[in-house]
Enzyme design. Structure first.
Site, PDB file in Angstrom:
ATOM      1  N   SER A 150      -5.564  18.281  -0.700  1.00 52.27           N
ATOM      2  CA  SER A 150      -6.156  17.961  -2.100  1.00 52.27           C
ATOM      3  C   SER A 150      -7.675  18.346  -2.032  1.00 52.27           C
ATOM      4  CB  SER A 150      -5.924  16.426  -2.221  1.00 52.27           C
ATOM      5  OG  SER A 150      -6.808  15.995  -3.467  1.00 52.27           O
ATOM      6  N   TYR A 163      -6.695   7.152  -0.005  1.00 55.50           N
ATOM      7  CA  TYR A 163      -6.159   8.425  -0.421  1.00 55.50           C
ATOM      8  C   TYR A 163      -7.123   9.662  -0.050  1.00 55.50           C
ATOM      9  CZ  TYR A 163      -4.102  12.512  -2.754  1.00 55.50           C
ATOM     10  OH  TYR A 163      -3.661  13.759  -3.371  1.00 55.50           O
TER      11      TYR A 163
END
Length: 267
Positions: A150, A163
């Site tokens: 990501s 995250y």
């Protein structure tokens, strides 16, 4: 995907294992490889949806595909899944570690349970599956490992510290393995999408709506604004990057973390 595309053959007889394959980016990647003749092992948690996806791909002709439901954050379950996939289709040629999830939590309110869950699902699962699959790549001196990270693996974002930490870990693991196996015929790369038009982003929009009272349209526009192109990324765009990294023309590409985010992150 149409049946006519299923015979292009770029990856004919190659065994591709895709985790998190039932939805979003993973499903787009699975369809793209199937359209090019690969034999697919689909992995994820939702057994019913995985079976639907497997049936959809098999209905298009070409090789038979298989699906395996497993909690990939569990080492034993991940290893068993890989062994079942190898029994069905032979050694894994291309591994796409896509399984993951993102849940926001202000750091001051973050629990150890939340932290551990984010690392287990987004980082440890990559370790477990890769560790199991690489055993068959090394003797053959060939393999492609592509981790879906990501932009959160390349920069920081507020309210998703766990995250972000996990995705930075995926990028770090990618670079370490690329160096370790540079002479072993195995390439290891990561793709780092920004906000993608998937169920996961829809969940983020719902959270914004609940917490701020803004409309879904405004929340979506706010997420899209982070991309200099002013839009959400489409899952097929990520799949195209994965296909390139898995292809013959990317044999010298390893240890890279490629942002797919319209210029949001540049390195």
């Amino acid at each position: 995907m149409t049946a006519s595309r299923a015979s292009t053959g770029d990856f004919a007889n190659r065994h591709v294992l895709v985790t998190g394959a039932s939805r979003g980016i993973g499903w787009a990647i699975a369809q793209a490889f199937a359209a090019r003749g690969a034999r697919l092992s689909l992995a994820g948690r939702d057994a019913a949806l995985l079976e639907q996806r497997r049936a959809t791909l098999n209905s298009l002709g070409g090789p038979d595909h298989t699906a395996f439901s497993a909690d990939l954050s569990d080492a034993d379950a991940a290893t068993a899944m890989v062994r079942h996939a190898v029994a069905a289709h032979g050694p894994v040629d291309i591994l796409v570690n896509n399984a993951g999830t993102g849940v926001s939590q202000p750091f001051a309110k973050m629990t150890a349970e939340h932290w551990n869950q984010m690392l287990a699902v987004n980082l440890s699962s990559v370790f477990h599956v890769t560790r199991a699959a690489i055993d068959d790549m090394l003797p053959r001196k060939q393999g492609r490992i592509i981790n879906v990270a990501s932009t959160a693996g390349l920069t920081g974002y507020a309210y998703v510290a766990a995250y972000v930490a996990a995705k930075h870990g995926v990028v770090g693991l990618t670079r370490a393995l690329a160096r370790e196996y540079a002479t072993a015929g195995i390439t290891v790369n990561a793709v780092c999408p920004g906000y993608v038009d998937t169920d996961m982003t829809a969940g983020t929009i719902e959270t914004i709506v609940k917490k701020t009272g803004r409309s879904a349209e405004d929340a979506r526009a706010e997420l899209a604004k982070g991309n200099p192109q002013g839009r959400l990324i489409q899952p097929e765009e990520v799949a195209d990057a994965v296909l390139w990294l898995a292809g013959a023309n990317a044999a010298s590409i390893t240890g890279q973390a490629i942002a797919i985010a319209g210029g949001e992150v540049m390195s």
